[in-house]
Design an enzyme around this catalytic site. Sequence first.
Site, mmCIF file in Angstrom:
data_model
loop_
_atom_site.group_PDB
_atom_site.id
_atom_site.type_symbol
_atom_site.label_atom_id
_atom_site.label_comp_id
_atom_site.label_asym_id
_atom_site.label_seq_id
_atom_site.Cartn_x
_atom_site.Cartn_y
_atom_site.Cartn_z
ATOM 1 N N ASP A 83 9.251 3.292 -10.852
ATOM 2 C CA ASP A 83 8.367 3.612 -9.580
ATOM 3 C C ASP A 83 7.081 4.014 -10.175
ATOM 4 O OD1 ASP A 83 7.987 3.743 -7.035
ATOM 5 O OD2 ASP A 83 8.676 5.828 -6.810
ATOM 6 N N GLU A 84 6.010 3.742 -9.322
ATOM 7 C CA GLU A 84 4.547 4.231 -9.706
ATOM 8 C C GLU A 84 4.188 3.495 -10.936
ATOM 9 O OE1 GLU A 84 3.118 5.737 -7.571
ATOM 10 O OE2 GLU A 84 4.648 7.013 -6.569
ATOM 11 N N ALA A 85 4.720 1.918 -10.813
ATOM 12 C CA ALA A 85 4.339 1.178 -11.919
ATOM 13 C C ALA A 85 2.975 0.916 -12.174
ATOM 14 C CB ALA A 85 5.128 -0.190 -11.669
ATOM 15 N N CYS A 104 -4.835 1.674 14.093
ATOM 16 C CA CYS A 104 -4.691 0.565 15.132
ATOM 17 C C CYS A 104 -3.104 0.323 15.244
ATOM 18 C CB CYS A 104 -5.597 -0.486 14.880
ATOM 19 S SG CYS A 104 -4.946 -1.316 13.329
ATOM 20 N N ALA A 141 4.331 2.185 2.498
ATOM 21 C CA ALA A 141 4.934 0.888 2.832
ATOM 22 C C ALA A 141 6.375 0.948 2.764
ATOM 23 C CB ALA A 141 4.241 -0.287 2.130
ATOM 24 N N PRO A 164 0.718 -1.192 -0.018
ATOM 25 C CA PRO A 164 -0.029 0.080 -0.038
ATOM 26 C C PRO A 164 0.967 1.141 -0.074
ATOM 27 C CG PRO A 164 0.165 -0.673 2.178
ATOM 28 C CD PRO A 164 0.874 -1.724 1.300
HETATM 29 N N1 LIG Z 1 1.129 5.281 8.512
HETATM 30 C C1 LIG Z 1 2.548 5.025 7.853
HETATM 31 N N2 LIG Z 1 3.040 3.999 7.843
HETATM 32 C C2 LIG Z 1 4.317 3.706 7.801
HETATM 33 N N3 LIG Z 1 5.339 4.559 7.101
HETATM 34 C C3 LIG Z 1 4.676 6.107 6.769
HETATM 35 C C4 LIG Z 1 3.229 6.218 7.501
HETATM 36 N N4 LIG Z 1 2.992 7.535 7.136
HETATM 37 C C5 LIG Z 1 4.329 8.021 6.592
HETATM 38 N N5 LIG Z 1 5.078 7.158 6.534
HETATM 39 C C6 LIG Z 1 6.487 7.103 6.043
HETATM 40 O O1 LIG Z 1 6.431 6.798 4.670
HETATM 41 C C7 LIG Z 1 7.961 6.188 4.586
HETATM 42 C C8 LIG Z 1 7.900 5.332 3.314
HETATM 43 O O2 LIG Z 1 7.872 6.090 2.187
HETATM 44 P P1 LIG Z 1 8.001 5.516 0.945
HETATM 45 O O3 LIG Z 1 9.111 4.805 0.448
HETATM 46 O O4 LIG Z 1 7.937 6.694 -0.026
HETATM 47 O O5 LIG Z 1 6.567 4.593 0.565
HETATM 48 P P2 LIG Z 1 5.740 4.218 -0.545
HETATM 49 O O6 LIG Z 1 6.677 4.209 -1.834
HETATM 50 O O7 LIG Z 1 5.154 2.774 -0.302
HETATM 51 O O8 LIG Z 1 4.473 5.172 -0.475
HETATM 52 C C9 LIG Z 1 8.224 5.554 5.936
HETATM 53 O O9 LIG Z 1 9.515 5.228 5.990
HETATM 54 C C10 LIG Z 1 7.632 6.582 6.862
HETATM 55 O O10 LIG Z 1 8.592 7.481 7.350
HETATM 56 C C1 LIG Z 2 -4.468 3.687 -3.535
HETATM 57 C C2 LIG Z 2 -4.431 4.560 -4.482
HETATM 58 C C3 LIG Z 2 -3.441 5.603 -4.896
HETATM 59 N N1 LIG Z 2 -3.489 6.220 -6.127
HETATM 60 C C4 LIG Z 2 -2.506 7.220 -6.104
HETATM 61 C C5 LIG Z 2 -1.764 8.103 -5.193
HETATM 62 C C6 LIG Z 2 -0.573 8.267 -5.252
HETATM 63 O O1 LIG Z 2 -0.184 9.441 -6.014
HETATM 64 C C7 LIG Z 2 0.011 7.020 -5.848
HETATM 65 C C8 LIG Z 2 0.867 6.201 -5.006
HETATM 66 O O2 LIG Z 2 2.012 6.593 -4.610
HETATM 67 P P1 LIG Z 2 3.046 5.817 -3.581
HETATM 68 O O3 LIG Z 2 4.423 5.932 -4.042
HETATM 69 O O4 LIG Z 2 2.868 4.353 -3.333
HETATM 70 O O5 LIG Z 2 2.728 6.415 -2.044
HETATM 71 O O6 LIG Z 2 -1.224 6.359 -6.477
HETATM 72 C C9 LIG Z 2 -4.501 6.342 -6.990
HETATM 73 O O7 LIG Z 2 -4.347 7.003 -7.837
HETATM 74 N N2 LIG Z 2 -5.619 5.448 -6.716
HETATM 75 C C10 LIG Z 2 -5.427 4.806 -5.615
HETATM 76 O O8 LIG Z 2 -6.685 3.850 -5.349
#
Ligand SMILES: Nc1ncnc2c1ncn2[C@@H]1O[C@H](COP(=O)(O)OP(=O)(O)O)[C@@H](O)[C@H]1O
Ligand SMILES: Cc1cn([C@H]2C[C@H](O)[C@@H](COP(=O)(O)O)O2)c(=O)[nH]c1=O
Length: 254
Positions: free
Chosen positions: A148-150, A208, A75, A72
């Site tokens: 990224d953002e695949a 939670c 993550a 998600p």
């Molecule tokens: N609710 C959350 N749970 C986990 N990490 C979070 C949360 N909110 C913010 N973060 C931050 O987001 C970072 C992960 O960012 P990122 O690698 O860009 O994630 P993703 O690409 O999966 O969206 C974590 O290291 C943490 O600092």
């Molecule tokens: C769940 C969900 C996400 N998106 C969009 C929102 C963000 O711009 C990216 C995901 O970014 P991240 O690097 O994983 O934090 O996707 C969306 O368009 N629709 C969705 O349902």
Amino acid sequence: MAAFSSRAAKSLNGGAACRATDRNGNFLEQGREFEGVSSVAPRSVEFLKSTVSHGSNFVRDNVGSIDVIVGPMFAGKTTALLQRVRKEVDAGRKASLVKSDKDNRYAVSAVVSHDGIQMPCVAVPNLAKFRERVGEEAYKQIEVIGIDEAQFFDDLLEFCQSAADVDHKTIIVAGLDGDFLRRRFGFVLDLIPLADSVTKLHARCELCNQPAPFTFRKTVDTETEVIGGVDVYMPDATWDSLRLTIETTYSTVS
Ligand SMILES: Nc1ncnc2c1ncn2[C@@H]1O[C@H](COP(=O)(O)OP(=O)(O)O)[C@@H](O)[C@H]1O
Ligand SMILES: Cc1cn([C@H]2C[C@H](O)[C@@H](COP(=O)(O)O)O2)c(=O)[nH]c1=O
């Protein structure tokens, strides 16, 4: 049926087509099944021996690979992707990062994690454009491609398959496996049968504090693609809170 992927076959036979063998090294007839785990062909064993353990992955020489990181939002997918690409660069490999130009929340030409870690990238509407943008000569030199953002790339499958199987590149893919309604998102899941490794990361649920495998959308937008960060989304540990949203959002549906 006993079969090798084209990549495994290339690795075994230096690029030549390869047929599966029985435990004595005899070629199997097409359609004949392996009898069980004990009937692993000697050449398969050679293949396994020839792989090099590299963390949790097996790295094979002179073949491409696809590693997929899903989970998600929040993550750590982008963080993991950047760490992996950094490691490859530190090992002396030529790497390039690409992301969808749909998502430029933090930067136009950089992959940026939610914590602000970043590396320069090419931002494109589709992956064919990445190849065009870097140019054929530069593309040939690239050994590792981080995506990224695949979930936003419609040509994800074709690009990864060709880059790994034909061009023998190491492909690392980060993206959402599911959308805010836990539906498959784009073509990320279609990569799984082609992938050398698949990692699903969890975020931390803000309600939670449990590990969160899903993403909760805080707004009432119903379209699949809505670009946003903490303003729109939060990690979600249980389907219950998602169900609550759905009931509220789609209250007209009985
Ligand atoms: N609710 C959350 N749970 C986990 N990490 C979070 C949360 N909110 C913010 N973060 C931050 O987001 C970072 C992960 O960012 P990122 O690698 O860009 O994630 P993703 O690409 O999966 O969206 C974590 O290291 C943490 O600092
Ligand atoms: C769940 C969900 C996400 N998106 C969009 C929102 C963000 O711009 C990216 C995901 O970014 P991240 O690097 O994983 O934090 O996707 C969306 O368009 N629709 C969705 O349902």
